[in-house]
Scaffold this active site. Sequence first.
Site, short mmCIF file in Angstrom:
data_model
loop_
_atom_site.label_atom_id
_atom_site.label_comp_id
_atom_site.label_asym_id
_atom_site.label_seq_id
_atom_site.Cartn_x
_atom_site.Cartn_y
_atom_site.Cartn_z
N SER A 199 -2.19 8.69 -1.71
CA SER A 199 -1.19 8.24 -2.69
C SER A 199 -1.23 9.20 -3.87
O SER A 199 -2.21 9.93 -4.05
CB SER A 199 -1.58 6.83 -3.17
OG SER A 199 -0.83 6.46 -4.31
N TYR A 249 -7.58 0.31 -5.97
CA TYR A 249 -6.63 1.17 -5.24
C TYR A 249 -6.87 2.64 -5.59
O TYR A 249 -6.96 3.50 -4.71
CB TYR A 249 -5.21 0.73 -5.59
CG TYR A 249 -4.12 1.34 -4.76
CD1 TYR A 249 -3.74 0.77 -3.54
CD2 TYR A 249 -3.43 2.48 -5.18
CE1 TYR A 249 -2.72 1.33 -2.77
CE2 TYR A 249 -2.41 3.03 -4.43
CZ TYR A 249 -2.05 2.44 -3.23
OH TYR A 249 -1.03 2.99 -2.47
P1 NAD Z 1 3.38 -2.21 3.68
O1 NAD Z 1 2.83 -3.43 3.03
O2 NAD Z 1 4.83 -2.12 4.00
O3 NAD Z 1 2.58 -1.89 5.03
C1 NAD Z 1 1.19 -2.02 5.11
C2 NAD Z 1 0.80 -2.06 6.57
O4 NAD Z 1 -0.63 -2.22 6.64
C3 NAD Z 1 1.41 -3.26 7.32
O5 NAD Z 1 1.70 -2.89 8.65
C4 NAD Z 1 0.26 -4.27 7.29
O6 NAD Z 1 0.32 -5.22 8.35
C5 NAD Z 1 -0.92 -3.35 7.47
N1 NAD Z 1 -2.18 -3.96 7.06
C6 NAD Z 1 -2.52 -4.52 5.87
N2 NAD Z 1 -3.78 -5.00 5.94
C7 NAD Z 1 -4.24 -4.72 7.19
C8 NAD Z 1 -5.46 -4.97 7.86
N3 NAD Z 1 -6.48 -5.60 7.27
N4 NAD Z 1 -5.57 -4.58 9.15
C9 NAD Z 1 -4.53 -3.96 9.79
N5 NAD Z 1 -3.36 -3.70 9.19
C10 NAD Z 1 -3.22 -4.07 7.90
O7 NAD Z 1 2.91 -1.01 2.71
P2 NAD Z 1 3.34 0.53 2.60
O8 NAD Z 1 3.89 0.73 1.26
O9 NAD Z 1 4.09 0.97 3.79
O10 NAD Z 1 1.89 1.20 2.57
C11 NAD Z 1 1.37 1.99 3.61
C12 NAD Z 1 0.35 2.95 3.05
O11 NAD Z 1 1.00 3.82 2.13
C13 NAD Z 1 -0.77 2.28 2.27
O12 NAD Z 1 -2.00 2.94 2.54
C14 NAD Z 1 -0.37 2.49 0.84
O13 NAD Z 1 -1.46 2.50 -0.03
C15 NAD Z 1 0.27 3.85 0.93
N6 NAD Z 1 1.17 4.17 -0.16
C16 NAD Z 1 2.27 3.43 -0.42
C17 NAD Z 1 3.10 3.77 -1.48
C18 NAD Z 1 4.34 3.01 -1.81
O14 NAD Z 1 4.93 3.28 -2.86
N7 NAD Z 1 4.77 2.07 -0.99
C19 NAD Z 1 2.78 4.87 -2.28
C20 NAD Z 1 1.65 5.61 -1.99
C21 NAD Z 1 0.85 5.26 -0.93
#
Ligand code: NAD
Length: 256
Positions: free
Chosen positions: A138, A151
Amino acid sequence: MLKGKTALVTGSTSGIGLGIARTLAAQGAQVMLNGFGDFEAPLAELRRAGSRVAYHGADMSQPAQIADMVRACEAEFGACDILVNNAGIQHVARVEDFPIERWDAIIAINLSSAFHTMRAALPGMKRRGWGRVINVASAHGLVASAQKSAYVAAKHGIVGLTKAAALENATTGVTVNAICPGWVLTPLVQKQVDARAAADGVDDAEAQRRLLQEKQPSLQFTTPEQLAELCVFLCTDAAKNVMGQAWAMDGGWTAQ
Ligand code: NAD
């Protein structure tokens, strides 16, 4: 381009992970999905598109389940060539108000899970002389924001883990890199948009604008599809000498 390769994408039932799984599958990879919630719909969608896919429901906070998932991927498809460590959660609170259970869960799911998947998948990649590990870090792997201690710690941690694993594998045909998204409008971020709308008494669109304005100079969300294309690039031969990097795609967030 990825015909004959197998990708395991954690947290691929939603958001960024689902976008990456779709794109890797469209490039010809066989894909193992993972994550909570509805997995039948993405499985059916990818099968309709002609891809070979499977699902494992490992809880990414549970090391034994993670090892079982990597074994299942290798058993089903014969390999785990591309590992995308994407599963993640968020919790927003000041350090002194942060629930201990949330701290532990964020460190387990956002950081330790990548150690456990790599521990299980790297031996096979090295044996086959080819592998790609992509850790979804991130902008918070590079800089901090208040109220996101767990985080930020986990994401800085995964950038460090990425560098160490990249060095260990520099001569093996396996590369390990991190990608660092800025704001992406997924369910994880929608919760923060909702909180902002409630706190400021504004509508959804205005809350989105305010979040972007605070951090992301482009004033545009990064999309899962853009991140997925970066993953595809990291899987090419052109990227085989890219190692241990934390590659930001954040609309200028970390350039400030
Ligand atoms: P999201 O909530 O849409 O998806 C998260 C996914 O992780 C889902 O499929 C969920 O079921 C799964 N998950 C959560 N806990 C779990 C567990 N214990 N076991 C198995 N699966 C689990 O979120 P997103 O925004 O798509 O995030 C995905 C990644 O991207 C994360 O690592 C997040 O930190 C990172 N990220 C997101 C952003 C953003 O702005 N959305 C920015 C930077 C980084």
